[in-house]
Design a protein around this motif. Structure first.
Motif, PDB file in Angstrom:
ATOM      1  N   ASP A 393      39.335  53.268  44.238  1.00 20.20           N
ATOM      2  CA  ASP A 393      40.177  52.969  43.089  1.00 20.20           C
ATOM      3  C   ASP A 393      39.309  52.443  41.952  1.00 20.20           C
ATOM      4  OD1 ASP A 393      39.591  50.304  43.693  1.00 20.20           O
ATOM      5  OD2 ASP A 393      41.494  49.988  44.746  1.00 20.20           O
ATOM      6  N   GLU A 394      39.952  51.877  40.920  1.00 24.60           N
ATOM      7  CA  GLU A 394      39.211  51.440  39.738  1.00 24.60           C
ATOM      8  C   GLU A 394      38.281  50.251  40.036  1.00 24.60           C
ATOM      9  OE1 GLU A 394      43.136  49.340  39.952  1.00 24.60           O
ATOM     10  OE2 GLU A 394      42.473  51.450  40.042  1.00 24.60           O
ATOM     11  N   GLU A 395      38.497  49.560  41.153  1.00 22.92           N
ATOM     12  CA  GLU A 395      37.660  48.413  41.484  1.00 22.92           C
ATOM     13  C   GLU A 395      36.482  48.775  42.383  1.00 22.92           C
ATOM     14  OE1 GLU A 395      40.011  45.272  43.023  1.00 22.92           O
ATOM     15  OE2 GLU A 395      41.292  45.121  41.254  1.00 22.92           O
ATOM     16  N   GLY A 396      36.408  50.034  42.798  1.00 23.71           N
ATOM     17  CA  GLY A 396      35.326  50.467  43.676  1.00 23.71           C
ATOM     18  C   GLY A 396      35.877  51.190  44.882  1.00 23.71           C
ATOM     19  N   TYR A 413      33.933  46.046  50.989  1.00 27.10           N
ATOM     20  CA  TYR A 413      34.254  46.309  49.583  1.00 27.10           C
ATOM     21  C   TYR A 413      32.978  46.751  48.871  1.00 27.10           C
ATOM     22  CZ  TYR A 413      38.675  43.894  50.453  1.00 27.10           C
ATOM     23  OH  TYR A 413      39.905  43.531  50.933  1.00 27.10           O
ATOM     24  N   THR A 415      31.471  47.506  45.636  1.00 26.87           N
ATOM     25  CA  THR A 415      31.871  47.193  44.262  1.00 26.87           C
ATOM     26  C   THR A 415      31.464  48.259  43.254  1.00 26.87           C
ATOM     27  OG1 THR A 415      29.849  45.866  44.016  1.00 26.87           O
ATOM     28  CG2 THR A 415      31.858  44.710  44.687  1.00 26.87           C
ATOM     29  N   ASN A 416      30.416  49.024  43.551  1.00 28.18           N
ATOM     30  CA  ASN A 416      30.004  50.091  42.616  1.00 28.18           C
ATOM     31  C   ASN A 416      30.261  51.475  43.217  1.00 28.18           C
ATOM     32  OD1 ASN A 416      28.051  50.028  44.606  1.00 28.18           O
ATOM     33  ND2 ASN A 416      26.332  50.401  43.199  1.00 28.18           N
ATOM     34  N   HIS A 418      32.708  53.621  42.765  1.00 31.94           N
ATOM     35  CA  HIS A 418      33.729  54.408  42.066  1.00 31.94           C
ATOM     36  C   HIS A 418      33.518  55.913  42.212  1.00 31.94           C
ATOM     37  CE1 HIS A 418      33.206  50.489  40.074  1.00 31.94           C
ATOM     38  NE2 HIS A 418      34.513  50.509  39.912  1.00 31.94           N
ATOM     39  N   ILE A 439      31.087  42.406  51.443  1.00 36.76           N
ATOM     40  CA  ILE A 439      30.962  42.927  50.083  1.00 36.76           C
ATOM     41  C   ILE A 439      29.610  43.596  49.979  1.00 36.76           C
ATOM     42  CG2 ILE A 439      30.947  42.341  47.627  1.00 36.76           C
ATOM     43  CD1 ILE A 439      32.655  39.852  48.434  1.00 36.76           C
TER      44      ILE A 439
END
Length: 447
Positions: A393-396, A413, A415-416, A418, A439
């Motif tokens: 999604d838009e958050e990764g 998660y 984070t990069n 996308h 993370i």
């Protein structure tokens, strides 16, 4: 003149992954017989509810789901574990059309045909290409449950699974492998091997020899895992009793053939409680076995479940369980406050504990284990690990590591992430963690 729509069936699936596989089999047969699956009660000609009946909370949830389906649609067929528990369904909902037990796709289809005939009288006409080769699945496209047997030969005093699903019945090895290969050909990247007792696979068949790709193979978990490991996807084992034979699987994990992950339901650590539970192993054997597994495969992730407040459990015996957790250093732990199950032998044991005590011990165990799980996650910070992407999604990206089974373990998660896609297997570097999750950032280009 408008074309008549095929008959439609609504479907509600409750319970464990084994029940999910039962649901997938029924849905596949429905599609093969020309029915469509309705997304709402209102759009369905009848509704099938696949129930769970393991503990009181599951019984209540299942009865509520049946009641909702009756209120919203009125025409309901019930299947699953609750259907095997005597007349409980018809006592509470006498207006249901039919009731079957678990693992009963053929019986469900007979009931559906009786109350909602298939189009043009069809029953599984293979000339009509209505179903993909891998069947209808309730999981995302990139992972799937692979059920290798049904039933269980154990008679644990807190459990009624054998009464609901019968004794162990293993699927032929070639049949399991054909299904696994079909799933992989359809794009599945992770196979989750499930049963009531995965490590007992083939015991009922006396490990007789079968054939796969022209070579003889014993119907045994080791040989099955060796064959699954050749498919080039993640293979994750669930519900594995800590038998000595499981030791043979650890070198496969160390070699990267199957995931270094074991879901081992230990249930307790005190020898007296384990005996009262009628469990097949004691705590000392389990600790030694865990130590040997980690020597052979340091990367192994171990998940287990425990019961707190079993009848007669003393405070000292509960403390012994906490001591075991500290010594075992398990990665993932689930705990359940003991719940009397209708028909279970443990109901007759003396020393029943108040619900508040059972629940307080469960909460205390989980708080104790949080510290252990967090420390084990912290040890991964800075490391490169492989993950399987579940969502973007838009958050990764939301992904899982080799130590994370879907829906019961943690997440990674990214984070990069996308640019990643669902089903990607990628290398990431862990940057942080919390109590349950990691993370990370994509590690493309790193060596």
């Amino acid at each position: 003149m408008s074309k008549k729509q095929p008959p439609s069936v609504g479907f509600v699936s409750l319970g464990c992954p084994k029940a999910t596989v039962d649901s997938e089999q029924i849905l596949t047969r429905l599609r093969a017989d020309g029915y469509i699956v309705a997304p709402t009660y209102a759009g369905a000609d009848l509704v099938v509810v696949n129930t769970c009946g393991f503990i009181d909370a599951a019984v209540e949830e299942s009865l509520a789901a049946i009641g909702e389906a009756l209120a919203e649609n009125g025409r309901v067929i019930v299947t699953g574990c609750l259907g095997a528990k005597g007349s409980i369904v018809t006592d509470n909902h006498p207006q249901v059309l039919a009731v079957t037990g678990p693992h009963a796709a053929a019986e469900v289809m007979l009931a559906v045909h009786a109350h909602l005939p298939p189009p043009l009288g069809r029953t599984g006409d293979p000339r009509l290409d209505l179903v993909p080769p891998q069947g209808v699945r309730l999981t995302p496209e990139h992972f799937a449950y692979l059920k290798i047997s049904e039933g269980c030969n154990h008679r644990c005093s807190f459990c009624v699974i054998p009464a609901l699903r019968g004794d162990l019945v293993s699927r032929p090895l070639a049949e399991v492998m054909r299904e696994a290969e079909t799933l992989v050909d359809a794009g599945v990247r992770e196979l989750l091997v499930i049963s009531q007792d995965t490590s007992a696979y083939g015991v009922d068949l006396k490990h007789r020899t079968g054939f796969w790709n022209g070579r003889p193979m014993k119907t045994r978990l080791l040989e099955l895992c060796q064959a699954l490991g050749d498919l080039g996807v993640w293979v994750r084992l669930h519900y594995v009793y800590p038998y000595p034979s499981v030791d043979e699987l650890i070198p496969l994990m160390a070699a990267g053939k199957i995931l270094p992950y074991l879901d081992v339901p230990l249930q307790h650590a005190n020898r007296r409680i384990l005996k009262a539970m009628r469990r097949p192993a004691d705590a000392e054997d389990n600790l030694a076995r865990i130590e040997s597994w980690r020597r052979l495969c340091p990367e192994i992730t171990l998940r287990s479940t425990f019961i707190t407040g079993f009848p007669g459990e003393t405070e000292a015996e509960f403390e012994e369980l906490l001591d075991f957790l500290e010594a075992a250093q398990l990665d993932r732990v689930g705990a359940f406050a003991y719940s009397p199950v209708d028909g279970a032998a443990a109901n007759a044991l003396p020393g029943a504990l108040p619900e508040a005590v059972r629940e307080e011990r469960r909460a205390r165990l989980m708080e104790f284990q949080e510290d252990i799980s967090t420390r084990r996650l912290e040890a991964k910070i800075g490391r490169l690990i492989e993950v399987l992407v579940d969502e973007v999604d838009e958050e990764g990206a939301l992904a899982r590591s080799q130590g994370d089974a879907p829906e019961i373990d943690g997440l990674v998660y990214v984070t990069n992430g996308h640019q990643l896609e669902v089903g990607d297997l990628v290398q990431v570097r862990v940057t942080d963690c919390d109590v349950h999750d990691l993370i990370a950032v994509c590690a493309a280009g790193e060596s």
